[in-house]
Design an enzyme around this catalytic site. Structure first.
Site, PDB file in Angstrom:
ATOM      1  N   ASP A   1       0.825  -1.210   0.000  1.00  0.00           N
ATOM      2  CA  ASP A   1       0.000   0.000   0.000  1.00  0.00           C
ATOM      3  C   ASP A   1       0.861   1.262   0.000  1.00  0.00           C
ATOM      4  O   ASP A   1       0.695   2.156  -0.814  1.00  0.00           O
ATOM      5  CB  ASP A   1      -0.854   0.068   1.278  1.00  0.00           C
ATOM      6  CG  ASP A   1      -1.962  -0.966   1.305  1.00  0.00           C
ATOM      7  OD1 ASP A   1      -2.288  -1.538   0.242  1.00  0.00           O
ATOM      8  OD2 ASP A   1      -2.510  -1.187   2.408  1.00  0.00           O
TER       9      ASP A   1
ATOM     10  N   TYR B   1      -7.083   6.846  -0.889  1.00  0.00           N
ATOM     11  CA  TYR B   1      -6.692   7.921   0.015  1.00  0.00           C
ATOM     12  C   TYR B   1      -6.532   9.257  -0.698  1.00  0.00           C
ATOM     13  O   TYR B   1      -6.098  10.229  -0.120  1.00  0.00           O
ATOM     14  CB  TYR B   1      -5.413   7.536   0.786  1.00  0.00           C
ATOM     15  CG  TYR B   1      -5.749   6.554   1.859  1.00  0.00           C
ATOM     16  CD1 TYR B   1      -5.927   5.209   1.560  1.00  0.00           C
ATOM     17  CD2 TYR B   1      -5.966   6.961   3.164  1.00  0.00           C
ATOM     18  CE1 TYR B   1      -6.278   4.302   2.527  1.00  0.00           C
ATOM     19  CE2 TYR B   1      -6.307   6.057   4.148  1.00  0.00           C
ATOM     20  CZ  TYR B   1      -6.459   4.732   3.828  1.00  0.00           C
ATOM     21  OH  TYR B   1      -6.805   3.840   4.794  1.00  0.00           O
TER      22      TYR B   1
END
Ligand SMILES: [Zn+2]
Length: 236
Positions: free
Chosen positions: A133, A227
């Site tokens: 990630d 995000y």
């Protein structure tokens, strides 16, 4: 004598406040001992950056004693400046800001687990999804470089240019991280130490199992989009 517009003066003030405050994250996350480590930030709308003063206790860091430098690492004196000497890593940070225009923040620590990997000159393999990630793959090792010229800065840039990772383990030294701003670079420093510790502990229990590169790609892409961050691959 450098002169700044009113807007730039305000931007410098905000960077001073952010950089002073973010140093507390280094101590809170146990990334630094004594006065080691530093945060810097490129001041938006200027050709300058703000960095920690050298050798000042973390408890004594304030917006006013942060040091303003130009992109060659020269300290700005006078009312906008500071009477302190800048961090000994100022030349390295300046090199990164000059060479990587998309970088807005640089952090340096000797955090324990990450530096243990650096001491072995061993990249941290991507074996947990949090690493895929955040870093999009392994965390690479940069060259051995001694403080005093621009060899640390050059080593950081040569290692991270074209790499998804925002962290580099400088051989036998410690961690440098980059980010879109100082907060992003601090986050990378915290996450780097976290994965360095987890992967170290994992290896004590047996063989590490790598994640398939295709899965790393999709984890990285998804995380960066979820995000709302600019894809770090685009930083290359
Ligand atoms: Zn160092």
């Amino acid at each position: 004598m450098v002169s700044f517009t009113t807007e730039q003066v305000h931007a410098i003030r905000r960077s001073r406040e952010r950089v002073a405050r973010l140093h507390a994250e280094l101590t809170r996350n146990n990334l630094v001992a004594w006065t080691a480590g530093n945060v810097s930030e490129r001041v938006p709308g200027t050709t300058h950056f703000v960095i920690k003063p050298s050798g000042v206790d973390y408890d004594d860091l304030t917006p006013d004693n942060m040091v303003l430098c130009d992109l060659d690492g020269n300290v700005v004196e006078g009312s906008m400046g500071s009477d302190r000497s800048p961090s000994s890593d100022t030349a390295a940070a300046a090199y990164v800001y000059r060479a990587m225009p998309h970088v807005g923040g640089v952090v340096h620590t000797h955090s324990t687990y990450a530096t243990a990997w650096a001491a072995r000159q061993e990249p941290i393999p991507c074996v947990i999804t949090a690493m895929a990630d955040e870093f999009g793959g392994e965390i690479p090792v940069g060259p051995f470089a001694i403080i005093g010229d621009d060899s640390i800065g050059r080593g950081i840039v040569e290692t991270l240019d074209g790499h998804r990772s925002r962290a580099v383990l400088m051989a036998n030294h410690g961690v440098f991280t980059i980010g879109k701003d100082a907060r992003d670079a601090v986050k990378a420093a915290v996450m780097c130490e976290d994965v360095a510790r987890t992967v170290h502990i994992a290896r004590q229990g047996g063989e590490l199992v790598p994640i398939d590169p295709k899965d790393i790609d999709s984890l990285f892409d998804r995380y960066q989009n979820v995000y709302g961050q600019k894809p770090q691959g685009g930083m290359a």
